[in-house]
Design a protein around this motif. Structure first.
Motif, PDB file in Angstrom:
ATOM      1  N   GLU A 192      12.909   5.799  -1.133  1.00 57.00           N
ATOM      2  CA  GLU A 192      12.506   6.926  -1.964  1.00 57.00           C
ATOM      3  C   GLU A 192      11.639   7.904  -1.177  1.00 57.00           C
ATOM      4  OE1 GLU A 192      10.612   7.825  -6.362  1.00 57.00           O
ATOM      5  OE2 GLU A 192      10.612   5.784  -5.602  1.00 57.00           O
ATOM      6  N   VAL A 193      10.735   7.365  -0.398  1.00 57.05           N
ATOM      7  CA  VAL A 193       9.911   8.206   0.474  1.00 57.05           C
ATOM      8  C   VAL A 193       9.585   7.419   1.730  1.00 57.05           C
ATOM      9  CG1 VAL A 193       7.731   7.520  -0.616  1.00 57.05           C
ATOM     10  CG2 VAL A 193       7.845   9.682   0.607  1.00 57.05           C
ATOM     11  N   MET A 194       9.521   8.116   2.838  1.00 55.74           N
ATOM     12  CA  MET A 194       9.156   7.507   4.114  1.00 55.74           C
ATOM     13  C   MET A 194       8.186   8.445   4.807  1.00 55.74           C
ATOM     14  SD  MET A 194      11.771   5.953   6.852  1.00 55.74           S
ATOM     15  CE  MET A 194      11.249   4.731   8.011  1.00 55.74           C
ATOM     16  N   VAL A 195       7.062   7.903   5.228  1.00 58.92           N
ATOM     17  CA  VAL A 195       6.021   8.716   5.857  1.00 58.92           C
ATOM     18  C   VAL A 195       5.781   8.186   7.265  1.00 58.92           C
ATOM     19  CG1 VAL A 195       3.637   9.516   5.696  1.00 58.92           C
ATOM     20  CG2 VAL A 195       4.941   9.110   3.608  1.00 58.92           C
ATOM     21  N   PHE A 196       5.605   9.101   8.199  1.00 53.18           N
ATOM     22  CA  PHE A 196       5.355   8.755   9.595  1.00 53.18           C
ATOM     23  C   PHE A 196       3.932   9.204   9.952  1.00 53.18           C
ATOM     24  CE2 PHE A 196       9.835   9.381   8.960  1.00 53.18           C
ATOM     25  CZ  PHE A 196      10.406   8.300   9.609  1.00 53.18           C
ATOM     26  N   PRO A 197       2.925   8.377   9.653  1.00 51.43           N
ATOM     27  CA  PRO A 197       1.548   8.754   9.956  1.00 51.43           C
ATOM     28  C   PRO A 197       1.300   8.782  11.457  1.00 51.43           C
ATOM     29  CG  PRO A 197       1.639   6.514   9.130  1.00 51.43           C
ATOM     30  CD  PRO A 197       3.024   7.058   9.058  1.00 51.43           C
ATOM     31  N   ARG A 198       0.398   9.642  11.879  1.00 45.36           N
ATOM     32  CA  ARG A 198       0.061   9.756  13.307  1.00 45.36           C
ATOM     33  C   ARG A 198      -1.241   9.052  13.665  1.00 45.36           C
ATOM     34  NH1 ARG A 198       1.470  16.002  13.691  1.00 45.36           N
ATOM     35  NH2 ARG A 198       3.699  15.815  13.948  1.00 45.36           N
ATOM     36  N   THR A 199      -2.151   9.006  12.713  1.00 42.60           N
ATOM     37  CA  THR A 199      -3.477   8.470  13.002  1.00 42.60           C
ATOM     38  C   THR A 199      -3.845   7.361  12.025  1.00 42.60           C
ATOM     39  OG1 THR A 199      -4.608  10.003  11.514  1.00 42.60           O
ATOM     40  CG2 THR A 199      -4.231  10.763  13.796  1.00 42.60           C
ATOM     41  N   ARG A 200      -4.879   6.644  12.372  1.00 33.41           N
ATOM     42  CA  ARG A 200      -5.417   5.622  11.486  1.00 33.41           C
ATOM     43  C   ARG A 200      -5.870   6.257  10.169  1.00 33.41           C
ATOM     44  NH1 ARG A 200     -10.028   1.988  13.883  1.00 33.41           N
ATOM     45  NH2 ARG A 200      -8.397   1.961  15.432  1.00 33.41           N
ATOM     46  N   GLU A 201      -6.432   7.460  10.258  1.00 35.80           N
ATOM     47  CA  GLU A 201      -6.883   8.168   9.065  1.00 35.80           C
ATOM     48  C   GLU A 201      -5.704   8.506   8.155  1.00 35.80           C
ATOM     49  OE1 GLU A 201      -7.921   8.911  12.200  1.00 35.80           O
ATOM     50  OE2 GLU A 201      -9.926   8.039  11.967  1.00 35.80           O
ATOM     51  N   ASP A 202      -4.569   8.873   8.747  1.00 36.81           N
ATOM     52  CA  ASP A 202      -3.362   9.129   7.956  1.00 36.81           C
ATOM     53  C   ASP A 202      -2.955   7.882   7.175  1.00 36.81           C
ATOM     54  OD1 ASP A 202      -3.049  11.746   8.844  1.00 36.81           O
ATOM     55  OD2 ASP A 202      -1.386  11.287  10.210  1.00 36.81           O
ATOM     56  N   VAL A 203      -2.957   6.745   7.848  1.00 35.90           N
ATOM     57  CA  VAL A 203      -2.573   5.486   7.213  1.00 35.90           C
ATOM     58  C   VAL A 203      -3.548   5.156   6.091  1.00 35.90           C
ATOM     59  CG1 VAL A 203      -2.260   2.998   7.537  1.00 35.90           C
ATOM     60  CG2 VAL A 203      -1.454   4.597   9.282  1.00 35.90           C
ATOM     61  N   MET A 204      -4.830   5.296   6.359  1.00 42.02           N
ATOM     62  CA  MET A 204      -5.839   4.981   5.352  1.00 42.02           C
ATOM     63  C   MET A 204      -5.717   5.892   4.128  1.00 42.02           C
ATOM     64  SD  MET A 204      -8.976   4.101   7.958  1.00 42.02           S
ATOM     65  CE  MET A 204     -10.230   4.376   6.765  1.00 42.02           C
ATOM     66  N   ALA A 205      -5.489   7.187   4.351  1.00 43.54           N
ATOM     67  CA  ALA A 205      -5.337   8.134   3.247  1.00 43.54           C
ATOM     68  C   ALA A 205      -4.096   7.805   2.422  1.00 43.54           C
ATOM     69  CB  ALA A 205      -5.260   9.564   3.774  1.00 43.54           C
ATOM     70  N   LEU A 206      -3.021   7.488   3.098  1.00 45.34           N
ATOM     71  CA  LEU A 206      -1.771   7.168   2.416  1.00 45.34           C
ATOM     72  C   LEU A 206      -1.907   5.904   1.581  1.00 45.34           C
ATOM     73  CD1 LEU A 206       1.205   7.864   2.009  1.00 45.34           C
ATOM     74  CD2 LEU A 206       1.702   6.610   4.114  1.00 45.34           C
ATOM     75  N   MET A 207      -2.487   4.871   2.157  1.00 47.97           N
ATOM     76  CA  MET A 207      -2.659   3.610   1.429  1.00 47.97           C
ATOM     77  C   MET A 207      -3.636   3.759   0.269  1.00 47.97           C
ATOM     78  SD  MET A 207      -2.491   0.922   4.586  1.00 47.97           S
ATOM     79  CE  MET A 207      -2.525  -0.543   3.577  1.00 47.97           C
ATOM     80  N   ALA A 208      -4.703   4.525   0.451  1.00 48.38           N
ATOM     81  CA  ALA A 208      -5.677   4.734  -0.623  1.00 48.38           C
ATOM     82  C   ALA A 208      -5.032   5.482  -1.790  1.00 48.38           C
ATOM     83  CB  ALA A 208      -6.885   5.510  -0.097  1.00 48.38           C
ATOM     84  N   GLU A 209      -4.259   6.492  -1.480  1.00 46.48           N
ATOM     85  CA  GLU A 209      -3.583   7.265  -2.529  1.00 46.48           C
ATOM     86  C   GLU A 209      -2.562   6.398  -3.265  1.00 46.48           C
ATOM     87  OE1 GLU A 209      -3.201  10.933  -4.631  1.00 46.48           O
ATOM     88  OE2 GLU A 209      -4.660  10.306  -3.137  1.00 46.48           O
ATOM     89  N   ALA A 210      -1.812   5.626  -2.523  1.00 46.28           N
ATOM     90  CA  ALA A 210      -0.827   4.732  -3.144  1.00 46.28           C
ATOM     91  C   ALA A 210      -1.521   3.707  -4.033  1.00 46.28           C
ATOM     92  CB  ALA A 210       0.003   4.042  -2.071  1.00 46.28           C
ATOM     93  N   TRP A 211      -2.604   3.144  -3.559  1.00 46.34           N
ATOM     94  CA  TRP A 211      -3.340   2.147  -4.341  1.00 46.34           C
ATOM     95  C   TRP A 211      -3.906   2.778  -5.609  1.00 46.34           C
ATOM     96  CZ3 TRP A 211      -8.418   1.399  -5.924  1.00 46.34           C
ATOM     97  CH2 TRP A 211      -8.705   0.125  -6.423  1.00 46.34           C
ATOM     98  N   GLN A 212      -4.506   3.946  -5.479  1.00 48.42           N
ATOM     99  CA  GLN A 212      -5.106   4.634  -6.619  1.00 48.42           C
ATOM    100  C   GLN A 212      -4.064   4.972  -7.690  1.00 48.42           C
ATOM    101  OE1 GLN A 212      -7.092   8.280  -5.600  1.00 48.42           O
ATOM    102  NE2 GLN A 212      -7.836   8.614  -7.660  1.00 48.42           N
ATOM    103  N   ILE A 215       1.177   2.911  -6.665  1.00 50.48           N
ATOM    104  CA  ILE A 215       2.505   3.093  -6.088  1.00 50.48           C
ATOM    105  C   ILE A 215       2.728   1.957  -5.087  1.00 50.48           C
ATOM    106  CG2 ILE A 215       3.966   4.579  -4.681  1.00 50.48           C
ATOM    107  CD1 ILE A 215       2.236   6.946  -5.699  1.00 50.48           C
ATOM    108  N   PRO A 216       3.760   1.144  -5.285  1.00 48.86           N
ATOM    109  CA  PRO A 216       4.015   0.078  -4.317  1.00 48.86           C
ATOM    110  C   PRO A 216       4.455   0.661  -2.975  1.00 48.86           C
ATOM    111  CG  PRO A 216       5.767   0.177  -5.961  1.00 48.86           C
ATOM    112  CD  PRO A 216       4.725   1.176  -6.368  1.00 48.86           C
ATOM    113  N   TYR A 217       4.070  -0.023  -1.891  1.00 54.66           N
ATOM    114  CA  TYR A 217       4.427   0.459  -0.561  1.00 54.66           C
ATOM    115  C   TYR A 217       4.672  -0.713   0.368  1.00 54.66           C
ATOM    116  CZ  TYR A 217      -0.487  -0.477   0.491  1.00 54.66           C
ATOM    117  OH  TYR A 217      -1.714  -1.097   0.637  1.00 54.66           O
ATOM    118  N   LEU A 218       5.336  -0.416   1.447  1.00 58.45           N
ATOM    119  CA  LEU A 218       5.610  -1.400   2.487  1.00 58.45           C
ATOM    120  C   LEU A 218       5.354  -0.735   3.824  1.00 58.45           C
ATOM    121  CD1 LEU A 218       6.825  -4.170   3.351  1.00 58.45           C
ATOM    122  CD2 LEU A 218       9.038  -3.026   3.382  1.00 58.45           C
TER     123      LEU A 218
END
Length: 68
Positions: A37-57, A60-63
């Motif tokens: 459904e969606v695929m994100v290619f983060p560049r930085t640790r901050e990108d990953v943290m922001a993405l996971m925090a938003e998904a958790w909030q 939204i399930p993620y892998l």
């Protein structure tokens, strides 16, 4: 399914590094897999943290996939 607000946030935060309905066959060594459904290619640790925090909030399930 992702709502329009989530899609807008992803596009604004990750720009060209987010893809919707992305065929996983493009990203597997055997060339198999349906559409993500969606695929994100983060560049930085901050990108990953922001993405996971938003998904958790938003509950939204993620892998996380990656080559390590």
């Amino acid at each position: 399914m992702l709502d329009a607000d989530v899609r807008k946030w992803l596009k604004g935060r990750f720009e060209d590094r987010v893809r919707f309905d992305e065929p996983m066959s493009r990203h597997t060594s055997l060339g198999v897999g349906g559409a993500a459904e969606v695929m994100v290619f983060p560049r930085t640790r901050e990108d990953v943290m922001a993405l996971m925090a938003e998904a958790w909030q938003r509950r939204i399930p993620y892998l996380v996939l990656g080559g390590g």
